[in-house]
Design a protein around this motif. Structure first.
Motif, short mmCIF file in Angstrom:
data_model
loop_
_atom_site.label_atom_id
_atom_site.label_comp_id
_atom_site.label_asym_id
_atom_site.label_seq_id
_atom_site.Cartn_x
_atom_site.Cartn_y
_atom_site.Cartn_z
N UNK A 170 82.06 -2.31 -33.14
CA UNK A 170 83.47 -2.15 -33.51
C UNK A 170 83.81 -0.66 -33.36
N UNK A 171 84.97 -0.34 -32.80
CA UNK A 171 86.11 -1.24 -32.56
C UNK A 171 86.07 -2.02 -31.25
N UNK A 172 85.12 -1.76 -30.35
CA UNK A 172 85.18 -2.34 -29.00
C UNK A 172 85.29 -3.86 -29.00
N UNK A 177 93.18 -3.96 -34.12
CA UNK A 177 93.43 -2.65 -33.50
C UNK A 177 93.28 -1.48 -34.46
N UNK A 178 93.39 -1.74 -35.76
CA UNK A 178 93.28 -0.65 -36.73
C UNK A 178 91.86 -0.09 -36.84
N UNK A 180 90.21 0.93 -34.50
CA UNK A 180 90.12 2.03 -33.55
C UNK A 180 89.97 3.38 -34.26
N UNK A 181 90.53 3.48 -35.45
CA UNK A 181 90.54 4.75 -36.17
C UNK A 181 89.30 4.93 -37.06
N UNK A 182 88.45 3.93 -37.06
CA UNK A 182 87.24 4.01 -37.87
C UNK A 182 86.04 4.45 -37.06
N UNK A 183 84.89 4.52 -37.69
CA UNK A 183 83.67 4.94 -37.00
C UNK A 183 83.13 3.84 -36.10
N UNK A 184 82.26 4.23 -35.16
CA UNK A 184 81.53 3.26 -34.35
C UNK A 184 80.52 2.54 -35.24
N UNK A 185 80.53 1.20 -35.19
CA UNK A 185 79.62 0.42 -36.02
C UNK A 185 79.02 -0.68 -35.15
#
Length: 542
Positions: A170-172, A177-178, A180-185
């Motif tokens: 995430x977010x991929x 769409x929100x 997108x503003x968070x960390x890669x998980x």
């Protein structure tokens, strides 16, 4: 294969790969009976891994040895690029873990002296005899013990014939769409079932990459068939930080014989007195490393052989153990090497072995911290795919198995702590993962195209990104690989999945990563030798 056939599984921990690093992590995690562990591996046989082919051995603690001596040897071999912190962790934690996990838990029986004490071998750039071994099949003995132990654990499931396709991040892979503003998980991985030809979604609280190194992306290589750098490519696409990719270690001695090309002739052969000779019988290593001679670090020996071959037009050099070791001792110490060479018509108790250098080990990889954590949340990397900083610019012999053991254990201990903190938000977020969709694709992958493209990659890497590099060769490699990457990516997106197609896509991506890193680093260090660097001028490839 359509999306109605897709399959979803959830687990606490997903481990991709089951060599020594992945298996160690699984066994440590399994000590918590509430932890559910899923191990997927590409080959039909879960024993098949890079670890299985490790001949020389694994570092223990020699009779006149200590952690400080080992740290010093690691840092010296790493050419100034090894992490002192990682070296200290390995030297202090490794020997005890070897006893606890490999000997006590997995039942590995290392060779011993007549009095029952461990028999320690010596390998290049080691100041002491400290390498434990099981003949010349140490890796196989370790893997057999670990896999057998894993199979006895009710909370470990091993799924063979599963080729990892991509990490789920995430977010991929989220519909929200929100995010997108968070960390890669990381939330697991998509994997291709080679038998059913379906794609499975394996969702996990934590994911461990234990997929090995860069595989067979060079024409001459000691890596096993089927290894293509899958894990590194997946991590790169997901946004993991890759470092030290220019440091590809070439093993100095692989067999040159019909049907056995690429078979590794262990460094332990030189550790037991083997001498490198030109085809006309002249010893040459003293010209390149007066101090260490034939026990010089691998990059020095490999380049010395390459220099002899290029300068004099040799197609190989010779490795002589017969003159320096009794025949019965050779057969006892190196039974697999003896048998393989004999099958190829070479009796190593009577005659020297024809050898050439080959791509062997990836010193770079996915950057991890002291617990195996990557820059992507909930994603760990252990073993050859990772870069702990231990190997720096050149790996010290027989550190790789121990590194897999130590960081497999460390990642599992860290995950065990983190699993207690997992929130329901994570489980809710996983419902966002879409199913794999190949509807509309009807063409099967053409195996001739896959084989041809793979051979092109291997030739580019061998000739332009090999033992000796310069700006002109590397620039050409990158131009050709970029063109090939575009062709392969189109091929991948318009064709039904197959194991070969997945591997080809990963191989070209890994080749580009290495070539670009090698071009960027203009300084010769360790196994990255730039002919056009300031350090190389006036030197003799040492």
């Amino acid at each position: 294969m359509d999306k109605t056939k897709a399959h979803l599984d959830t687990t606490n921990v997903l481990i991709i790969g089951c060599g020594i690093a992945g298996a160690t992590a699984a066994l440590r995690l399994a000590e918590n009976p509430d932890c559910k562990i899923l191990v997927i591996t590409r080959d039909p046989d879960p024993h098949e891994s890079n670890s299985q082919y490790a001949q020389g051995g694994i570092i223990g603690r020699g009779h006149d040895d200590n952690a400080d001596l080992l740290v010093n040897d690691i840092l010296a071999a790493g050419a100034g690029a090894s992490s002192p912190k990682a070296a200290r962790i390995l030297a202090e934690e490794g020997p005890a873990l070897l006893q606890e996990i490999l000997v006590n838990k997995a039942g590995v029986k290392f060779d011993s002296e007549p009095d029952g004490e461990p028999e320690y071998g010596r390998e290049a750039a080691h100041s002491r005899r400290r390498v434990l071994h099981v003949g010349d099949g140490t890796g196989r003995a370790i893997v057999e013990g670990l896999i057998a132990t894993m199979k006895r654990c009710p909370n470990i499931t091993i799924l063979p014939n599963m080729t990892a396709v991509d990490l789920i991040t995430f977010p991929h892979h989220s519909r929200d769409p929100l995010l997108t503003y968070g960390p890669l998980v990381c939330h697991g991985a998509f994997a291709f079932d080679r038998k059913a030809r379906t794609v499975h979604r394996y969702l996990a609280d934590m994911t461990i990459l234990a997929t090995g190194g860069i595989g067979r992306i060079y024409r001459n290589t000691s890596n096993p068939f089927g290894a293509r750098g899958d894990g590194l490519a997946m991590a790169h696409r997901a946004g993991a930080r890759i470092v030290n990719a220019e440091y590809v270690q070439f093993h100095p001695t692989t067999l040159v014989a019909p049907g056995a090309d690429g078979f590794l002739i262990s460094e332990a052969v030189r550790g037991e007195g083997g001498i490198l000779l030109t085809p006309d019988g002249r010893a040459f290593m003293a010209d390149y490393s007066p101090q260490w001679k034939d026990l010089a670090p691998r990059d020095v020996v490999a380049r010395a052989i390459h220099h002899q071959m290029e300068t004099h037009g040799y197609s190989y050099v010779l490795l002589d153990i017969a003159t320096h070791m009794e025949a019965d001792a050779i057969r006892e110490r190196f039974p697999n090497i003896y048998a393989t060479c004999l099958k190829a018509g070479i009796d190593i108790t009577r005659e020297p072995i024809p050898v050439v250098p080959a791509a062997h080990y990836f010193c770079g990889g996915v950057l991890v911290d002291e617990w195996g954590r990557t820059n992507i949340e909930n994603l760990y990397a252990v073993g050859e795919i990772s870069c702990t900083g231990l190997h720096g610019a050149n790996r010290l012999a027989s550190t790789s198995l121990l590194e897999g053991l130590v960081w497999g254990d460390r990642s599992a201990r860290d995950i065990t702590r983190k699993l207690k903190e997992c929130s329901e938000d994570l489980h809710t977020a996983r419902e966002e993962v879409p199913q794999w969709d190949e509807s509309g694709l009807f063409e099967d992958a053409d195996s001739a195209l896959i084989q041809g493209d793979m051979q092109t990659i291997q030739n580019i890497m061998w000739h332009y990104v090999g033992l000796a590099r310069n700006e002109e060769r590397l620039s050409r490699a990158i131009r050709e690989l970029r063109h090939l990457w575009n062709e392969i990516e189109t091929f991948y997106r318009t064709t039904k999945l197959s194991d070969g197609l997945i591997g080809l896509r990963n191989a070209v991506e890994v080749a580009l990563i290495i070539a670009q890193a090698a071009l960027h680093n203009r300084h010769s260090r360790g196994c990255h030798y730039r002919e056009d660097s300031a350090e190389a001028e006036g030197e003799r490839l040492i």
